[in-house]
Scaffold this active site. Sequence first.
Site, PDB file in Angstrom:
ATOM      1  N   ASP A  68       0.796  -1.309  -0.074  1.00  0.00           N
ATOM      2  CA  ASP A  68      -0.059   0.180   0.007  1.00  0.00           C
ATOM      3  C   ASP A  68       0.882   1.198   0.405  1.00  0.00           C
ATOM      4  O   ASP A  68       2.061   0.965   0.384  1.00  0.00           O
ATOM      5  CB  ASP A  68      -0.909   0.045   1.261  1.00  0.00           C
ATOM      6  N   ASN A 137      -7.871  -0.232  13.973  1.00  0.00           N
ATOM      7  CA  ASN A 137      -8.964  -0.329  13.616  1.00  0.00           C
ATOM      8  C   ASN A 137      -9.240  -1.705  13.017  1.00  0.00           C
ATOM      9  O   ASN A 137     -10.360  -1.937  12.185  1.00  0.00           O
ATOM     10  CB  ASN A 137      -9.433   0.864  12.647  1.00  0.00           C
ATOM     11  N   HIS A 139      -7.800  -2.796  10.232  1.00  0.00           N
ATOM     12  CA  HIS A 139      -7.547  -2.875   8.850  1.00  0.00           C
ATOM     13  C   HIS A 139      -6.284  -3.957   8.357  1.00  0.00           C
ATOM     14  O   HIS A 139      -5.500  -3.963   9.210  1.00  0.00           O
ATOM     15  CB  HIS A 139      -7.541  -1.432   8.182  1.00  0.00           C
ATOM     16  N   GLU A 144      -9.757  -0.614   4.626  1.00  0.00           N
ATOM     17  CA  GLU A 144     -10.464  -0.075   6.070  1.00  0.00           C
ATOM     18  C   GLU A 144     -11.638  -0.950   6.386  1.00  0.00           C
ATOM     19  O   GLU A 144     -12.164  -1.797   5.436  1.00  0.00           O
ATOM     20  CB  GLU A 144     -10.756   1.267   5.834  1.00  0.00           C
TER      21      GLU A 144
HETATM   22  P1  PGA Z   1       2.087  -0.901  12.522  1.00  0.00           P
HETATM   23  O1  PGA Z   1       0.916  -0.611  11.515  1.00  0.00           O
HETATM   24  O2  PGA Z   1       2.851  -1.992  12.253  1.00  0.00           O
HETATM   25  O3  PGA Z   1       2.831   0.418  12.707  1.00  0.00           O
HETATM   26  O4  PGA Z   1       1.488  -0.894  14.199  1.00  0.00           O
HETATM   27  C1  PGA Z   1       0.102  -1.774  11.383  1.00  0.00           C
HETATM   28  C2  PGA Z   1      -0.966  -1.117  10.428  1.00  0.00           C
HETATM   29  O5  PGA Z   1      -1.557  -0.065  10.558  1.00  0.00           O
HETATM   30  O6  PGA Z   1      -1.327  -1.936   9.368  1.00  0.00           O
END
Ligand code: PGA
Length: 241
Positions: A68, A137, A139, A144
């Site tokens: 992404d 959240n 995702h 999302e």
């Molecule tokens: P993080 O992010 O590894 O920085 O916690 C994970 C995400 O939001 O997909």
Amino acid sequence: MINYYVEKEYESLSKRTAQLLIDEINKKPAGLFCFAGGDTPVKTLELLAAAEQAGKVDLSQASFIQLDEWVNIDPNNHGSCRNYLQRTLFDSIRTSEENIHFFNPNSIDLAEECWLANAFIEKKGGLSLALLGIGVNGHLGFNEPGTPFDVNTHVVTLSESTKKVGEKYFEKTSFFERGITLGLAQILAAEMLIVIASGSTKTNAVQTVLKGSPREDCPASGMWLREESTLIIDRSLAETL
Ligand code: PGA
């Protein structure tokens, strides 16, 4: 079925995950691999790079695709997912540009960017392995909550949670409203799917996954749509569940 591991700490979570990657890449050295950005996979990717330098895994035949990216970001921005992957992995391993598919998040034709990513995955016969973190959240990538499980690469209006959490990746205040992401259909169709999470901000998301069925309000719960997935968390998170 989810293979569920609780590791003592972030270090051992990263070691286990890196070993799974190494074993799988050694089985399929010319496969297509997708590794998430974010804080959680940093150590895993560093261990993978170290294993490559030590001759324990050959990444020279592997292909990679970006999971992404923030739309309209400068690729040289420290907070870009591309810059993260370069720093954490690609700069330290033997691979060539043509083996890596990056998004152009500044393209005037983002529909074409989606098409190019879909075509790359199709040409390679799908993802061999996807390694993902899980959002606060729930995702996966920038898929999302509310995203259907059957979508391919698409452009997303980012949730307030993702924008807020995302601030931690940037050295200067940055505002991004949209992202581009591989879709849940592509991620969930990977031959091997590993999701990792560490720390108490992920409690709600992991609790929802552990309820045991796929639900669109928690994209990571799509893991249950697969015959087999792997979820690895650390004890600091497990204790909050
Ligand atoms: P993080 O992010 O590894 O920085 O916690 C994970 C995400 O939001 O997909």
